[in-house]
Design a protein around this motif. Sequence first.
Motif, PDB file in Angstrom:
ATOM      1  N   ARG A 166       0.893  -1.102   0.031  1.00 42.64           N
ATOM      2  CA  ARG A 166       0.066   0.028   0.071  1.00 42.64           C
ATOM      3  C   ARG A 166       0.971   1.340  -0.044  1.00 42.64           C
ATOM      4  NH1 ARG A 166      -4.633  -0.065   4.253  1.00 42.64           N
ATOM      5  NH2 ARG A 166      -5.009   1.923   3.467  1.00 42.64           N
ATOM      6  N   GLN A 167       0.363   2.207  -0.593  1.00 38.43           N
ATOM      7  CA  GLN A 167       0.941   3.488  -0.599  1.00 38.43           C
ATOM      8  C   GLN A 167       0.799   4.322   0.545  1.00 38.43           C
ATOM      9  OE1 GLN A 167       3.143   4.740  -2.974  1.00 38.43           O
ATOM     10  NE2 GLN A 167       3.372   3.149  -4.194  1.00 38.43           N
ATOM     11  N   PRO A 168       1.786   4.926   1.238  1.00 40.83           N
ATOM     12  CA  PRO A 168       1.284   5.749   2.530  1.00 40.83           C
ATOM     13  C   PRO A 168       0.474   6.705   1.940  1.00 40.83           C
ATOM     14  CG  PRO A 168       3.614   6.113   1.734  1.00 40.83           C
ATOM     15  CD  PRO A 168       3.184   4.973   0.816  1.00 40.83           C
ATOM     16  N   SER A 192      -2.064  15.656   2.328  1.00 41.49           N
ATOM     17  CA  SER A 192      -2.779  16.532   1.620  1.00 41.49           C
ATOM     18  C   SER A 192      -4.031  15.988   1.489  1.00 41.49           C
ATOM     19  CB  SER A 192      -2.239  16.826   0.045  1.00 41.49           C
ATOM     20  OG  SER A 192      -2.079  15.537  -0.571  1.00 41.49           O
ATOM     21  N   ARG A 193      -4.477  14.652   1.843  1.00 34.10           N
ATOM     22  CA  ARG A 193      -5.725  13.926   1.403  1.00 34.10           C
ATOM     23  C   ARG A 193      -6.541  14.605   2.732  1.00 34.10           C
ATOM     24  NH1 ARG A 193      -6.994   7.789   2.587  1.00 34.10           N
ATOM     25  NH2 ARG A 193      -9.217   7.980   2.335  1.00 34.10           N
ATOM     26  N   ALA A 213      -9.947  17.534  20.340  1.00 33.53           N
ATOM     27  CA  ALA A 213      -8.787  17.680  19.156  1.00 33.53           C
ATOM     28  C   ALA A 213      -8.684  16.293  18.566  1.00 33.53           C
ATOM     29  CB  ALA A 213      -7.465  18.479  19.848  1.00 33.53           C
ATOM     30  N   ILE A 214      -8.126  16.528  17.194  1.00 31.67           N
ATOM     31  CA  ILE A 214      -7.753  15.384  16.637  1.00 31.67           C
ATOM     32  C   ILE A 214      -6.348  15.570  16.183  1.00 31.67           C
ATOM     33  CG2 ILE A 214      -8.866  15.687  14.641  1.00 31.67           C
ATOM     34  CD1 ILE A 214      -9.098  12.809  14.089  1.00 31.67           C
ATOM     35  N   GLU A 215      -5.419  14.910  15.863  1.00 29.01           N
ATOM     36  CA  GLU A 215      -4.083  14.963  15.281  1.00 29.01           C
ATOM     37  C   GLU A 215      -3.805  13.921  14.347  1.00 29.01           C
ATOM     38  OE1 GLU A 215       0.359  16.528  16.005  1.00 29.01           O
ATOM     39  OE2 GLU A 215      -0.823  16.014  17.777  1.00 29.01           O
ATOM     40  N   ILE A 216      -3.565  14.040  13.011  1.00 24.04           N
ATOM     41  CA  ILE A 216      -3.381  13.088  11.794  1.00 24.04           C
ATOM     42  C   ILE A 216      -1.825  13.275  11.437  1.00 24.04           C
ATOM     43  CG2 ILE A 216      -3.964  12.204   9.549  1.00 24.04           C
ATOM     44  CD1 ILE A 216      -7.035  13.751  10.257  1.00 24.04           C
ATOM     45  N   GLU A 217      -1.088  12.100  11.592  1.00 23.00           N
ATOM     46  CA  GLU A 217       0.326  12.258  10.972  1.00 23.00           C
ATOM     47  C   GLU A 217       0.550  11.190  10.050  1.00 23.00           C
ATOM     48  OE1 GLU A 217       3.428  11.934  14.007  1.00 23.00           O
ATOM     49  OE2 GLU A 217       1.971  12.699  15.464  1.00 23.00           O
ATOM     50  N   THR A 218       1.016  11.561   8.979  1.00 23.51           N
ATOM     51  CA  THR A 218       1.608  10.813   7.869  1.00 23.51           C
ATOM     52  C   THR A 218       2.977  11.026   7.449  1.00 23.51           C
ATOM     53  OG1 THR A 218       1.177  12.344   6.165  1.00 23.51           O
ATOM     54  CG2 THR A 218      -0.811  11.299   6.981  1.00 23.51           C
TER      55      THR A 218
END
Length: 146
Positions: A3-5, A9-10, A31-36
């Motif tokens: 799978r591609q990370p 930007s998504r 709050a929410i934090e999303i890391e890629t």
Amino acid sequence: MKRQPVSISRYSEPGTIADLAAHLEHNNVSAIEIETPDGSLKIVAMAGGHASAAQWPIEAAKAPAKTGNILARAPMAGIFTAAHPQRPDRVVQAGQSVVKGEIVAFVTAGLVIVPVIAEKAGTVSEIVAETGVLVGYGSTLLKTET
């Protein structure tokens, strides 16, 4: 099959941020934090009498600017403002000349105010975003003549 990370930007499109913020508010999450691998995004619910995320105007999809016409892009997702709250008299206008590295606007997220920096020298031909509009990371905010 590998799978591609997922790219940050998504998650940094204005509509996606508005949806996430609405879910936070609806579920009483602060709050929410999303890391890629290529970045992170943190959304913090605003306290007090501020408008809910569902009430914020969202930047309409516009024709992409040619790379040579872009003067400044959003350094993060947030609410666009042409002037710093403590310096409302200092606003960049269409027709004004700016130098590379000059602060030309701001993007806010809660109490955080981040300057928008001119990517190059030029004359402002258009201020694309309207004050109070939710913009996504990397959105074109100001254009220049070429």
